[in-house]
Scaffold this motif. Structure first.
Motif, mmCIF file in Angstrom:
data_model
loop_
_atom_site.group_PDB
_atom_site.id
_atom_site.type_symbol
_atom_site.label_atom_id
_atom_site.label_comp_id
_atom_site.label_asym_id
_atom_site.label_seq_id
_atom_site.Cartn_x
_atom_site.Cartn_y
_atom_site.Cartn_z
ATOM 1 N N VAL A 132 0.844 -1.209 0.000
ATOM 2 C CA VAL A 132 0.000 0.000 0.000
ATOM 3 C C VAL A 132 0.874 1.252 0.000
ATOM 4 C CG1 VAL A 132 -2.066 -1.019 1.032
ATOM 5 C CG2 VAL A 132 -0.223 -0.188 2.524
ATOM 6 N N TYR A 186 1.585 8.807 1.235
ATOM 7 C CA TYR A 186 1.048 7.458 1.384
ATOM 8 C C TYR A 186 1.494 6.797 2.690
ATOM 9 C CZ TYR A 186 -0.453 8.150 -3.403
ATOM 10 O OH TYR A 186 -1.059 8.650 -4.535
ATOM 11 N N TRP A 241 -7.367 0.380 -2.407
ATOM 12 C CA TRP A 241 -6.447 0.654 -1.300
ATOM 13 C C TRP A 241 -7.162 0.583 0.042
ATOM 14 C CZ3 TRP A 241 -2.474 -0.107 -4.006
ATOM 15 C CH2 TRP A 241 -2.405 0.364 -5.323
ATOM 16 N N ASP A 255 5.120 12.019 -2.722
ATOM 17 C CA ASP A 255 4.114 10.956 -2.838
ATOM 18 C C ASP A 255 4.290 9.925 -1.731
ATOM 19 O OD1 ASP A 255 2.948 12.068 -5.106
ATOM 20 O OD2 ASP A 255 4.285 10.995 -6.465
ATOM 21 N N LYS A 282 -10.948 2.489 -7.413
ATOM 22 C CA LYS A 282 -10.539 3.527 -6.471
ATOM 23 C C LYS A 282 -10.554 3.040 -5.028
ATOM 24 C CE LYS A 282 -11.960 7.433 -9.354
ATOM 25 N NZ LYS A 282 -12.825 8.647 -9.470
ATOM 26 N N THR A 289 3.144 0.487 -4.319
ATOM 27 C CA THR A 289 2.138 0.296 -5.360
ATOM 28 C C THR A 289 1.245 1.523 -5.540
ATOM 29 O OG1 THR A 289 0.742 -0.816 -3.714
ATOM 30 C CG2 THR A 289 2.031 -2.222 -5.195
ATOM 31 N N ARG A 290 1.218 2.397 -4.531
ATOM 32 C CA ARG A 290 0.497 3.661 -4.694
ATOM 33 C C ARG A 290 1.298 4.615 -5.578
ATOM 34 N NH1 ARG A 290 -3.429 4.799 -0.901
ATOM 35 N NH2 ARG A 290 -4.143 6.308 -2.455
ATOM 36 N N PRO A 293 1.531 2.429 -9.443
ATOM 37 C CA PRO A 293 0.374 1.527 -9.540
ATOM 38 C C PRO A 293 0.504 0.453 -10.614
ATOM 39 C CG PRO A 293 -0.159 3.724 -10.380
ATOM 40 C CD PRO A 293 1.163 3.832 -9.689
#
Length: 292
Positions: free
Chosen positions: A129, A225, A158, A221, A155, A132-133, A136
């Motif tokens: 999580v 996350y 996650w 980013d 969507k 991969t965020r 993707p």
């Protein structure tokens, strides 16, 4: 040295990464911090011996952090006084083709510690999580039903994974695994300095990879996350601790002290000695001393 309450680093509400410090004043020299770390490490080692004999609890330690946050050296220093039979370390890198034939939690399930033992996850199921965020497209390698392109990733995928991870951790905690999750929080500038050291010190050149610079471009980013994942998954049975990690000596001590403080709350004792053995200890001693 400052008296530290490790509960101050535990996340019990929504986590705001912008307010989380990457440094902490220990009011002590690095030498004193290192000495305190060694003392905590020795106590942990003795406690692990008891836990091994008790054979009722196991411990899972998950370490997450940006590249260069000090996970490898922390493992080496914090757990170096453990009996080797009582601890296993797993470094979870890119899933193999065999691992991708299973669901994303499978490789973590099979690495869980046996009763009486510690397992250290250097990176963990949280990569699923986090990275991969940011990337993707990695999800496509899992061959999930109905997903053949990034645009087809639901969507709510996650949120579902946060729920699956919470259930996973709740299940293992209810069955005797004590879960510790540490985010080694470093500043972007500290990461820069550590990358430069890898480049400038010949003996550390092997640690550097060009991909480190590529991933650095996604710093914002990753921070977002990490903040979301920690907020969604810090639970009473599996809490997150956000550790200021710009100073490696301090980070190691805080992790060791946190684990020690928490484990001391549990009734972990050696098994009782058999009554027959107790009654005959003197005769056993005499018999051994009388051997020729």
């Amino acid at each position: 040295m400052k008296d530290i309450n490790t509960q101050d680093f535990r996340i019990t509400d929504i986590f705001d990464i912008s307010k989380a410090p990457t440094t902490i004043d220990m009011d002590a020299s690095e030498k004193k911090v290192r000495k305190a770390m060694k003392k905590a490490g020795r106590k942990l080692g003795k406690l692990q011996d008891k836990m091994y004999a008790n054979n009722r609890y196991s411990v899972l330690v998950c370490l997450q952090g940006m590249d260069t946050s000090g996970k490898d050296s922390l493992i080496r220093e914090v757990f170096r006084r453990f009996n080797a039979r009582g601890v296993n370390v797993f470094s979870f890198k890119t899933p193999t083709s065999s691992e991708l034939e299973h669901d994303y939690l499978w490789r973590h399930y099979i690495a869980l510690p046996e009763k009486g033992k510690f397992a250290i996850f250097n990176r963990s199921h949280y990569e699923n999580v986090l990275i991969t965020r940011v990337h993707p497209e990695f999800i496509l390698k899992e061959n999930l039903p109905g997903i053949t392109a990034v645009e087809e990733i639901p969507k709510d995928l996650w949120e579902e994974r946060y729920g699956q991870i919470n259930n996973f951790e709740k299940h293992i905690s209810q069955n005797g695994t004590l879960v510790f999750k540490f985010f080694l929080h470093i500043s972007k500038n500290e990461q820069k300095e550590r990358l430069l050291r890898r480049l400038n010190k010949e003996s550390h050149n092997w640690k550097f990879a060009p991909s480190d610079l590529d991933e650095r471009q996604f710093w914002g980013d990753y921070q977002k996350y990490f903040e979301e994942a920690i907020s969604q998954t810090s639970k009473k049975h599996a809490p997150w601790y956000v550790i200021p990690a710009d100073n490696k000596e301090t980070a190691r001590y805080l992790v060791a002290k946190t684990i020690l403080d928490e484990l001391c709350k549990y009734d972990i004792k050696e098994p009782a000695v058999d009554e027959e053995v107790l009654e005959n200890i003197n005769s056993y001693r005499i018999k051994l001393k009388g051997e020729k």
